[in-house]
Design a protein around this motif. Sequence first.
Motif, PDB file in Angstrom:
ATOM      1  N   PRO A  65       8.829  24.331 -62.771  1.00 40.21           N
ATOM      2  CA  PRO A  65       8.684  25.147 -61.554  1.00 40.21           C
ATOM      3  C   PRO A  65      10.008  25.534 -60.894  1.00 40.21           C
TER       4      PRO A  65
ATOM      5  N   LEU B 273       5.477  29.142 -67.851  1.00 41.26           N
ATOM      6  CA  LEU B 273       6.163  29.904 -66.799  1.00 41.26           C
ATOM      7  C   LEU B 273       7.133  30.919 -67.387  1.00 41.26           C
TER       8      LEU B 273
ATOM      9  N   ALA C   5     -13.781  31.146 -58.656  1.00 41.87           N
ATOM     10  CA  ALA C   5     -13.192  32.182 -57.806  1.00 41.87           C
ATOM     11  C   ALA C   5     -12.897  33.448 -58.595  1.00 41.87           C
TER      12      ALA C   5
ATOM     13  N   LEU D 151      -5.047  32.713 -50.693  1.00 41.00           N
ATOM     14  CA  LEU D 151      -4.865  32.324 -52.096  1.00 41.00           C
ATOM     15  C   LEU D 151      -4.908  30.795 -52.209  1.00 41.00           C
TER      16      LEU D 151
ATOM     17  N   ARG E 145      11.334  29.180 -60.272  1.00 40.95           N
ATOM     18  CA  ARG E 145      11.600  29.680 -58.918  1.00 40.95           C
ATOM     19  C   ARG E 145      12.896  30.514 -58.908  1.00 40.95           C
TER      20      ARG E 145
ATOM     21  N   VAL F 140      -8.794  30.493 -53.177  1.00 40.66           N
ATOM     22  CA  VAL F 140      -8.732  30.658 -54.633  1.00 40.66           C
ATOM     23  C   VAL F 140      -8.394  29.360 -55.354  1.00 40.66           C
ATOM     24  N   VAL F 141      -7.365  28.656 -54.901  1.00 40.92           N
ATOM     25  CA  VAL F 141      -6.939  27.446 -55.629  1.00 40.92           C
ATOM     26  C   VAL F 141      -8.070  26.423 -55.746  1.00 40.92           C
TER      27      VAL F 141
ATOM     28  N   GLN G   7      -4.052  24.344 -66.058  1.00 38.34           N
ATOM     29  CA  GLN G   7      -2.626  24.002 -66.238  1.00 38.34           C
ATOM     30  C   GLN G   7      -2.351  22.552 -65.833  1.00 38.34           C
TER      31      GLN G   7
ATOM     32  N   LEU H  95       5.894  34.888 -52.702  1.00 37.23           N
ATOM     33  CA  LEU H  95       4.899  34.605 -53.731  1.00 37.23           C
ATOM     34  C   LEU H  95       5.480  33.745 -54.849  1.00 37.23           C
ATOM     35  N   ILE H  96       6.707  34.031 -55.246  1.00 43.04           N
ATOM     36  CA  ILE H  96       7.355  33.215 -56.291  1.00 43.04           C
ATOM     37  C   ILE H  96       7.471  31.765 -55.815  1.00 43.04           C
ATOM     38  N   ASP H  97       7.888  31.583 -54.560  1.00 43.96           N
ATOM     39  CA  ASP H  97       7.958  30.217 -54.032  1.00 43.96           C
ATOM     40  C   ASP H  97       6.578  29.563 -54.034  1.00 43.96           C
ATOM     41  N   TRP H  98       5.584  30.367 -53.655  1.00 40.19           N
ATOM     42  CA  TRP H  98       4.220  29.841 -53.615  1.00 40.19           C
ATOM     43  C   TRP H  98       3.795  29.366 -55.012  1.00 40.19           C
ATOM     44  N   ILE H  99       4.090  30.185 -56.025  1.00 43.51           N
ATOM     45  CA  ILE H  99       3.692  29.831 -57.399  1.00 43.51           C
ATOM     46  C   ILE H  99       4.433  28.574 -57.861  1.00 43.51           C
ATOM     47  N   ALA H 100       5.738  28.522 -57.590  1.00 49.43           N
ATOM     48  CA  ALA H 100       6.514  27.335 -58.003  1.00 49.43           C
ATOM     49  C   ALA H 100       5.958  26.079 -57.330  1.00 49.43           C
ATOM     50  N   ASP H 101       5.650  26.189 -56.020  1.00 49.47           N
ATOM     51  CA  ASP H 101       5.088  25.034 -55.300  1.00 49.47           C
ATOM     52  C   ASP H 101       3.710  24.666 -55.853  1.00 49.47           C
ATOM     53  N   TYR H 102       2.917  25.692 -56.126  1.00 48.72           N
ATOM     54  CA  TYR H 102       1.565  25.454 -56.669  1.00 48.72           C
ATOM     55  C   TYR H 102       1.654  24.724 -58.013  1.00 48.72           C
ATOM     56  N   ARG H 103       2.514  25.222 -58.899  1.00 46.76           N
ATOM     57  CA  ARG H 103       2.620  24.589 -60.211  1.00 46.76           C
ATOM     58  C   ARG H 103       3.076  23.129 -60.084  1.00 46.76           C
TER      59      ARG H 103
END
Lengths: 481, 481
Positions: free
Chosen positions: B3, A86, B110, A60, B7, A64-65, A72, A13-21
């Motif tokens: 990010p 962050l 969402a 997600l 991470r 969701v995105v 942001q 999930l942390i990787d997902w958030i970093a990639d998303y941001r």
Amino acid sequence: MGPEEFRAAGHELIDWIADYRARIPQLPVQAQVAPGEVAAQLPGRAPEQPEPFGRVLADLGRIVVPGITQVQHPRHFGWFPSNASLASVLGDVATSGLGALGITWQSAPALTEVEQVVVEWLRELTALPPDWQGVIQDTASSACLVALLAARERVTGYSLTRGGLQAEAGPLTVYTTAHAHSSVPKAVALAGFGLANLRFVEVDPVSYAMRPEALAAALAQDVAAGRRPAAVVATVGTTGTTAVDPLAQIVPLARQYGAWLHVDAAMAGSALLLPEMRWLVDGVEGADSLAWNPHKWLGTVLDCSLLYVADPDHLIRVMSTSPSYLRSAVDGEVTQYKDWGIPLGRRFRALKLWFHLRLDGAEAIRARLRRDLANARWLAGQVAAAPGWRVLAPVNLQTVVLRHEPPGTVSADGAVLDAGALNAHTLGWADRVNASGAALVTPSLLDGTWSVRVSVGAEPTERRDVEELWRLLQLASRGES
Amino acid sequence: MGPEEFRAAGHELIDWIADYRARIPQLPVQAQVAPGEVAAQLPGRAPEQPEPFGRVLADLGRIVVPGITQVQHPRHFGWFPSNASLASVLGDVATSGLGALGITWQSAPALTEVEQVVVEWLRELTALPPDWQGVIQDTASSACLVALLAARERVTGYSLTRGGLQAEAGPLTVYTTAHAHSSVPKAVALAGFGLANLRFVEVDPVSYAMRPEALAAALAQDVAAGRRPAAVVATVGTTGTTAVDPLAQIVPLARQYGAWLHVDAAMAGSALLLPEMRWLVDGVEGADSLAWNPHKWLGTVLDCSLLYVADPDHLIRVMSTSPSYLRSAVDGEVTQYKDWGIPLGRRFRALKLWFHLRLDGAEAIRARLRRDLANARWLAGQVAAAPGWRVLAPVNLQTVVLRHEPPGTVSADGAVLDAGALNAHTLGWADRVNASGAALVTPSLLDGTWSVRVSVGAEPTERRDVEELWRLLQLASRGES
């Protein structure tokens, strides 16, 4: 789910958030979904059996995105900034992971005491009066309701302990301006005053700030008619135009009539970190309460609103409860934040402020706020200099209210000649900008005519993004995108 | 913080949380710090320069962990369970990472639609009326205030649009019992009714549930005296003893007198996932609103309270605001949750419910709830069979209210003979248990005498933990620990 399963999923999930941001700049700013489109992708019933984490994480990204407006995003200029730095996100992750329970000091002493310390850090950073004390609320809406309840109970000498509002003589009145946030009339209504007892005090036609002479007249007239002024809500940085009600002149009036003065600085509070912006609240030391939202421009992830009060003992007397199962031996020695607001159970919100300030540092936050003020001034300068464009209100903060005026819709001195054509044009070009996904701006009514608010201050917004926005606005005003 | 820095720090934090959760059983349950001890470890001013993440993380372990009572501990039997399931924590981490802004449907479709879906999932799982609609609030305290405001406005025909409560004839009255949660009198006071207009209806001396005949008499008497019943707040699962006010008999009375019926099922709502426990809310289809907290026993990390209403249109009419800068073309087609509660800005709370239900699955959650009910019954059986011990209230849920009675303090039929000695004994042994850090229980007043509440239901609590607790209680009652 046990700690090891959490560890594996948490890393994903942390990787997902970093990639998303990192990929937000490539996403459309405004959500591109139609009503019901998100809900239609979800099953009608909860699953009986566990689903694999990978499937939830995929949803997600898939559902969701695209279903949220990317506040942001570096070209988010809508509403007000709603930064989720962050650094603060890390603090919020810690809050969730700890799973602490804030009901009394005893249930989580650190939840209370870290909150006391960080609200004091922020009081000092914003140069609010040294004897004020603060508490974290969810939003400025709730903080305003709490302030108006405190006002109601001060003017009535604690009517809540007796027959309530109904037993009180003489209508209680509240004063604000039509430019106050919608949460102010809502709080007036919910606190039981009745909207008929809310006075919208006249504003200055250029600055959109409350006219103290008009406030004085309204107060005098109500008192002469047997009404009892309970509260004045002054706004420092209105939502529409970031107008600044003049506290220095409002304070003596509120004091003279015994009305509680609440300052709604939801947006502008962040600016008080800058010494050069403290003129915004000149006179504030005579107010009774002030609320501002670190979850806006400052960038502490939602929800995080600070409410400061000059007289905490009064607030506590209005809000306190003390059932036996919440009593403890240390009650007299500690702060019980349950008695500073509406909810009993409180989340450990202070951690996100603690992490945010420690990991980013005050100096870098100030530099970012100054960058945004300069960007807004730059944009206002471009708009003011461009033929057919007009800046409609003073740029007190980081928000520019503007209009493009096709020939024949507005006279040379700014009088609207053809409101229908002007409104259709404004809403049309704003919608073209927003629908493109390239940037987001907010149409807003000003003096009965549609204008467009450009609110600079998303954390990643640099000068190049404001320059790009200005290019997009000009294109859209010509019917292109 | 960008990010990539996030991470790296995020991975460290996830490991820290997993390690922390794994070592909770070795920590003292009750925080062992003195008032001011946490605050004294923090600097008086915010840092100007960024601090390294490692230092902040170290402080989390060094200052914060010893400063919170470990409600995620397997021997936490205090207050009510406040489970922060790791599945829901992942959802909450996603919420923070996304940084979405919930002010209107448009700002994050969402956020609205996932919320609609999950509150419907939970409505179906708990077999609440199919035509009810729900919303996530922060706590049952806020939900109760919202319900009482809706009640006030129904009985007055929207007095908030006119002169407010003061312009209303006849005192408005509210009915509950002395066993209702402290947030009920608080909501009555804040909504402006005045505590003099709150009726504590007599309870049954054995079940501690509201006596419908007493409610009927109170309603009739008030109406005869020209008062106007506005609301009844029934509790399903009181905080003190988990007493269950009988909805089936209360509903017709509330209807007869036109009073709003709000059901506070903050704790018991989780039990409604079990078909065999749905007797708790027999008759609920005649109520106007019900609130319960997934952030308690169910285990969706704080804060997460569900408020269901039978007539959403009425709630919206009481709570709505619609300034121009929040209007959009889809307004008529979508749900605007800002008009279902007090705050405008809302966090994406639905994600933690969504993750929780999907990653754990309903079946496993039901099995855990049944485990806890069986553990509470087991403990009650041990206590009832042990000489000198007494179970003081029906064990309707997972909470056992008990007392150890030294010779001479209580008669054979349960009458208290020496309240002073009994209270000192009870508070003494409960404090020994809590101070030891080995387990946490809650002293609570019942019928004017101190008792001890053992609230089973922390997520990691197994039978062996309840057995160990029973051993500790017996030791402590003998002055040992």
